[in-house]
Design a protein around this motif. Structure first.
Motif, PDB file in Angstrom:
ATOM      1  N   GLY A  25       0.778  -1.231   0.000  1.00 30.58           N
ATOM      2  CA  GLY A  25       0.000   0.000   0.000  1.00 30.58           C
ATOM      3  C   GLY A  25       0.811   1.283   0.000  1.00 30.58           C
ATOM      4  O   GLY A  25       0.258   2.371   0.093  1.00 30.58           O
ATOM      5  N   LYS A  26       2.105   1.171  -0.067  1.00 32.03           N
ATOM      6  CA  LYS A  26       2.952   2.355  -0.053  1.00 32.03           C
ATOM      7  C   LYS A  26       3.755   2.414  -1.350  1.00 32.03           C
ATOM      8  O   LYS A  26       4.327   1.418  -1.777  1.00 32.03           O
ATOM      9  N   GLU A  27       3.780   3.623  -1.951  1.00 28.31           N
ATOM     10  CA  GLU A  27       4.526   3.770  -3.195  1.00 28.31           C
ATOM     11  C   GLU A  27       6.013   3.689  -2.906  1.00 28.31           C
ATOM     12  O   GLU A  27       6.560   4.429  -2.100  1.00 28.31           O
ATOM     13  N   MET A  28       6.641   2.755  -3.610  1.00 24.71           N
ATOM     14  CA  MET A  28       8.069   2.551  -3.409  1.00 24.71           C
ATOM     15  C   MET A  28       8.887   3.366  -4.418  1.00 24.71           C
ATOM     16  O   MET A  28       9.832   4.043  -4.046  1.00 24.71           O
ATOM     17  N   THR A  29       8.523   3.250  -5.678  1.00 21.90           N
ATOM     18  CA  THR A  29       9.225   3.982  -6.729  1.00 21.90           C
ATOM     19  C   THR A  29       8.217   4.401  -7.789  1.00 21.90           C
ATOM     20  O   THR A  29       7.113   3.871  -7.870  1.00 21.90           O
ATOM     21  N   SER A  30       8.621   5.348  -8.591  1.00 18.43           N
ATOM     22  CA  SER A  30       7.761   5.739  -9.702  1.00 18.43           C
ATOM     23  C   SER A  30       8.627   6.115 -10.902  1.00 18.43           C
ATOM     24  O   SER A  30       9.766   6.537 -10.752  1.00 18.43           O
ATOM     25  N   ASN A  31       8.049   5.919 -12.046  1.00 17.92           N
ATOM     26  CA  ASN A  31       8.681   6.274 -13.313  1.00 17.92           C
ATOM     27  C   ASN A  31       7.709   7.150 -14.077  1.00 17.92           C
ATOM     28  O   ASN A  31       6.495   7.107 -13.842  1.00 17.92           O
ATOM     29  N   SER A  32       8.231   7.903 -15.033  1.00 19.98           N
ATOM     30  CA  SER A  32       7.333   8.670 -15.890  1.00 19.98           C
ATOM     31  C   SER A  32       7.861   8.662 -17.314  1.00 19.98           C
ATOM     32  O   SER A  32       9.060   8.532 -17.558  1.00 19.98           O
ATOM     33  N   ILE A  33       6.910   8.774 -18.231  1.00 23.89           N
ATOM     34  CA  ILE A  33       7.226   8.845 -19.652  1.00 23.89           C
ATOM     35  C   ILE A  33       6.508  10.071 -20.207  1.00 23.89           C
ATOM     36  O   ILE A  33       5.320  10.254 -19.973  1.00 23.89           O
ATOM     37  N   ILE A  34       7.246  10.898 -20.939  1.00 26.16           N
ATOM     38  CA  ILE A  34       6.643  12.052 -21.603  1.00 26.16           C
ATOM     39  C   ILE A  34       6.621  11.746 -23.095  1.00 26.16           C
ATOM     40  O   ILE A  34       7.649  11.414 -23.689  1.00 26.16           O
ATOM     41  N   THR A  35       5.425  11.841 -23.667  1.00 23.71           N
ATOM     42  CA  THR A  35       5.263  11.555 -25.090  1.00 23.71           C
ATOM     43  C   THR A  35       4.824  12.814 -25.832  1.00 23.71           C
ATOM     44  O   THR A  35       4.143  13.676 -25.273  1.00 23.71           O
ATOM     45  N   TYR A  36       5.234  12.896 -27.078  1.00 22.51           N
ATOM     46  CA  TYR A  36       4.837  13.976 -27.978  1.00 22.51           C
ATOM     47  C   TYR A  36       4.100  13.309 -29.132  1.00 22.51           C
ATOM     48  O   TYR A  36       4.647  12.444 -29.824  1.00 22.51           O
ATOM     49  N   THR A  37       2.838  13.706 -29.323  1.00 23.76           N
ATOM     50  CA  THR A  37       2.001  13.087 -30.344  1.00 23.76           C
ATOM     51  C   THR A  37       1.660  14.098 -31.420  1.00 23.76           C
ATOM     52  O   THR A  37       1.150  15.173 -31.122  1.00 23.76           O
ATOM     53  N   LYS A  38       1.954  13.744 -32.666  1.00 28.28           N
ATOM     54  CA  LYS A  38       1.558  14.545 -33.826  1.00 28.28           C
ATOM     55  C   LYS A  38       0.457  13.770 -34.534  1.00 28.28           C
ATOM     56  O   LYS A  38       0.601  12.566 -34.778  1.00 28.28           O
ATOM     57  N   THR A  39      -0.635  14.469 -34.858  1.00 33.82           N
ATOM     58  CA  THR A  39      -1.765  13.813 -35.498  1.00 33.82           C
ATOM     59  C   THR A  39      -2.125  14.543 -36.776  1.00 33.82           C
ATOM     60  O   THR A  39      -2.250  15.762 -36.783  1.00 33.82           O
ATOM     61  N   ASN A  40      -2.281  13.769 -37.827  1.00 32.42           N
ATOM     62  CA  ASN A  40      -2.705  14.298 -39.115  1.00 32.42           C
ATOM     63  C   ASN A  40      -4.084  13.718 -39.414  1.00 32.42           C
ATOM     64  O   ASN A  40      -4.268  12.508 -39.343  1.00 32.42           O
ATOM     65  N   ALA A  41      -5.029  14.596 -39.731  1.00 33.44           N
ATOM     66  CA  ALA A  41      -6.377  14.159 -40.107  1.00 33.44           C
ATOM     67  C   ALA A  41      -6.673  14.695 -41.499  1.00 33.44           C
ATOM     68  O   ALA A  41      -6.403  15.862 -41.787  1.00 33.44           O
ATOM     69  N   GLN A  42      -7.183  13.822 -42.355  1.00 35.59           N
ATOM     70  CA  GLN A  42      -7.494  14.204 -43.725  1.00 35.59           C
ATOM     71  C   GLN A  42      -8.912  13.787 -44.078  1.00 35.59           C
ATOM     72  O   GLN A  42      -9.361  12.718 -43.683  1.00 35.59           O
ATOM     73  N   VAL A  43      -9.572  14.660 -44.839  1.00 31.09           N
ATOM     74  CA  VAL A  43     -10.864  14.323 -45.423  1.00 31.09           C
ATOM     75  C   VAL A  43     -10.635  14.288 -46.924  1.00 31.09           C
ATOM     76  O   VAL A  43     -10.129  15.247 -47.503  1.00 31.09           O
ATOM     77  N   SER A  44     -10.982  13.167 -47.527  1.00 34.09           N
ATOM     78  CA  SER A  44     -10.801  13.046 -48.968  1.00 34.09           C
ATOM     79  C   SER A  44     -12.032  12.394 -49.586  1.00 34.09           C
ATOM     80  O   SER A  44     -12.855  11.786 -48.891  1.00 34.09           O
ATOM     81  N   TYR A  45     -12.125  12.542 -50.895  1.00 33.50           N
ATOM     82  CA  TYR A  45     -13.221  11.953 -51.658  1.00 33.50           C
ATOM     83  C   TYR A  45     -12.629  11.206 -52.844  1.00 33.50           C
ATOM     84  O   TYR A  45     -11.753  11.727 -53.531  1.00 33.50           O
ATOM     85  N   ASP A  46     -13.114  10.006 -53.080  1.00 30.32           N
ATOM     86  CA  ASP A  46     -12.698   9.227 -54.238  1.00 30.32           C
ATOM     87  C   ASP A  46     -13.603   9.619 -55.399  1.00 30.32           C
ATOM     88  O   ASP A  46     -14.746   9.170 -55.495  1.00 30.32           O
ATOM     89  N   LEU A  47     -13.095  10.467 -56.270  1.00 30.67           N
ATOM     90  CA  LEU A  47     -13.914  10.987 -57.361  1.00 30.67           C
ATOM     91  C   LEU A  47     -14.184   9.949 -58.444  1.00 30.67           C
ATOM     92  O   LEU A  47     -15.011  10.186 -59.321  1.00 30.67           O
ATOM     93  N   ASN A  48     -13.526   8.801 -58.370  1.00 29.87           N
ATOM     94  CA  ASN A  48     -13.882   7.704 -59.270  1.00 29.87           C
ATOM     95  C   ASN A  48     -15.278   7.169 -58.953  1.00 29.87           C
ATOM     96  O   ASN A  48     -15.908   6.539 -59.793  1.00 29.87           O
ATOM     97  N   LYS A  49     -15.738   7.427 -57.728  1.00 29.96           N
ATOM     98  CA  LYS A  49     -17.064   6.975 -57.306  1.00 29.96           C
ATOM     99  C   LYS A  49     -18.157   7.995 -57.626  1.00 29.96           C
ATOM    100  O   LYS A  49     -19.325   7.731 -57.393  1.00 29.96           O
ATOM    101  N   MET A  50     -17.770   9.160 -58.128  1.00 31.04           N
ATOM    102  CA  MET A  50     -18.761  10.157 -58.527  1.00 31.04           C
ATOM    103  C   MET A  50     -19.323   9.730 -59.878  1.00 31.04           C
ATOM    104  O   MET A  50     -18.568   9.449 -60.804  1.00 31.04           O
TER     105      MET A  50
END
Length: 153
Positions: A25-50
């Motif tokens: 019940g007692k914290e003995m040790t701790s670790n930490s990780i710092i992350t950097y997240t890059k996110t790309n979001a795209q909206v596209s249309y397949d004009l072959n389906k038009m």
């Protein structure tokens, strides 16, 4: 034309994940990780389906079907910092869990409905520019999809 990317959004974020190890019940040790997240979001249309028909006798370009939006969200995670010690190692499993959690958080942070709405508006503007040639040849554009009303055809 094949695929038309109409909207692209890039975001980034940093996250700190702390992992504590307890004994009786007692914290003995701790670790930490710092992350950097890059996110790309795209909206596209397949004009072959038009789907379109050309009525050259009546000089009409008839739009019968528009494709649905394809939304692609791609997060990439980099570890910026790790508090790791000789006695208290961060396991590969912990690293995978932290990076997966960062990716999941990044995907959830993207507002897909807003992207879809903005993507549809941009598609309409792009199609209007494409239809300029048809209009220059005195063709009328007929919308059978009911979705092109914003173009004022």
């Amino acid at each position: 034309m094949n695929k038309m990317v109409v909207i692209e959004q890039n975001t980034s974020s940093m996250q700190k994940t702390k992992m504590g190890y307890e004994f009786l019940g007692k914290e003995m040790t701790s670790n930490s990780i710092i992350t950097y997240t890059k996110t790309n979001a795209q909206v596209s249309y397949d004009l072959n389906k038009m789907k379109m028909k050309v009525d050259s006798i009546n000089k009409k370009l008839i739009i019968t079907e528009l494709p649905d939006a394809d939304i692609r969200i791609t997060p990439s995670v980099e570890i910026q910092s790790m508090d790791d010690s000789f006695f208290n190692r961060i396991s590969e499993k912990d690293i995978k869990n932290v990076t997966q959690k960062a990716k999941d958080t990044a995907v959830k942070s993207i507002n897909e409905n807003q992207l879809r709405t903005e993507g549809r508006k941009q598609l309409m503007e792009n199609l209007n520019n494409i239809f300029v040639l048809a209009k220059a040849l005195n063709y009328t554009i007929e919308d059978q999809t009911g979705k092109l009303g914003v173009l004022g055809l």
